[in-house]
Design a protein around this motif. Sequence first.
Motif, short mmCIF file in Angstrom:
data_model
loop_
_atom_site.label_atom_id
_atom_site.label_comp_id
_atom_site.label_asym_id
_atom_site.label_seq_id
_atom_site.Cartn_x
_atom_site.Cartn_y
_atom_site.Cartn_z
N ASN A 151 0.85 -1.20 0.00
CA ASN A 151 0.00 0.00 0.00
C ASN A 151 0.88 1.24 0.00
O ASN A 151 1.12 1.86 1.05
CB ASN A 151 -0.93 0.01 1.22
CG ASN A 151 -1.87 -1.18 1.22
OD1 ASN A 151 -2.52 -1.48 0.21
ND2 ASN A 151 -1.95 -1.87 2.36
N SER B 54 2.28 4.89 -0.05
CA SER B 54 1.67 6.13 0.44
C SER B 54 2.76 7.18 0.60
O SER B 54 3.93 6.87 0.86
CB SER B 54 0.96 5.89 1.77
OG SER B 54 0.50 7.11 2.32
N ASP C 231 2.52 9.39 2.96
CA ASP C 231 2.28 9.90 4.30
C ASP C 231 3.57 10.27 5.02
O ASP C 231 3.61 11.23 5.77
CB ASP C 231 1.51 8.84 5.11
CG ASP C 231 1.19 9.33 6.52
OD1 ASP C 231 0.40 10.30 6.64
OD2 ASP C 231 1.73 8.76 7.50
#
Length: 287
Positions: A65, A67, A69
Amino acid sequence: MAETTLTRRRPRTGPRTRWSARSIILHVVIALGALAMFFPFYWTLITSLSPGTGLSGTPSFFPANPSLDAYLRLFTDVPFARVVGNSLLLAVITTLAQLFTSATAAYVFSRLPFPGRGVVFGIYLATMMIPLQVLVVPLFAQLRTWGLVDTYFGAVLPTLAAAFGVFLLRQAMNQVPIQLDEAASLDGAGHFRIFWGVILPNIRPALATLAVFAFMGSWNSFLWPLVVLRSPEVQTLPVALAGLQGQYTTQWDIVMAGSVVSILPMLALYLFAQKYIIQGVANTGLK
């Protein structure tokens, strides 16, 4: 006649086949070496794109996943934009200062004869053998006396001149024919005009090489900024990256995101000046 022609051509096929095999093996070895050097950068990138990941466990070459972030937290939770700006400011000042001081000193050692020039140049080059760790304490004491601790000027002051830059540019200037200087002198040019209009345009590859080395040296410098810069507002990128590692736990995705950010300016600079670096190293005789 046909048999004679075939007989003459047969010995050439053997070496050509062996050379092809050697070429394939050589390319395979080079490709494996390139992959081995590229793997740490790739691992850094995928770790920065994997939230909450660590350095232990089963390695994953493709994040499940991905990301951004970690990059968002890097610039929101930590004043990382200010840190990058500090490193960029110091690196640019250091690079411009070393280009100026090295070019002018190299011109003196290359074009202006004076008694003891070789001895002075040898002594100046001998300073390259003194490690920075030996000079940290006296430099810090001197800067503290001048009140320059925890300032930008104090961080760049010891790096305004570099013996390696003088050596690099002097070797490049020695390759420029002296007849160009004599022709410019006949036209009424002085030392400044010869330096600016004749010498510098002919050593652009060496100047680009020195610019890349000076920028990378300042950008990756850790020990001196750690000693002289105390406030978080003036910290540089390597010091800030070291501060991201906690005493007990470390968020490796954020650390790797900071590492990716620190790599990008150097990568862009090297790709831009790659051609000049190769020419500069070849022309100055460095191996």
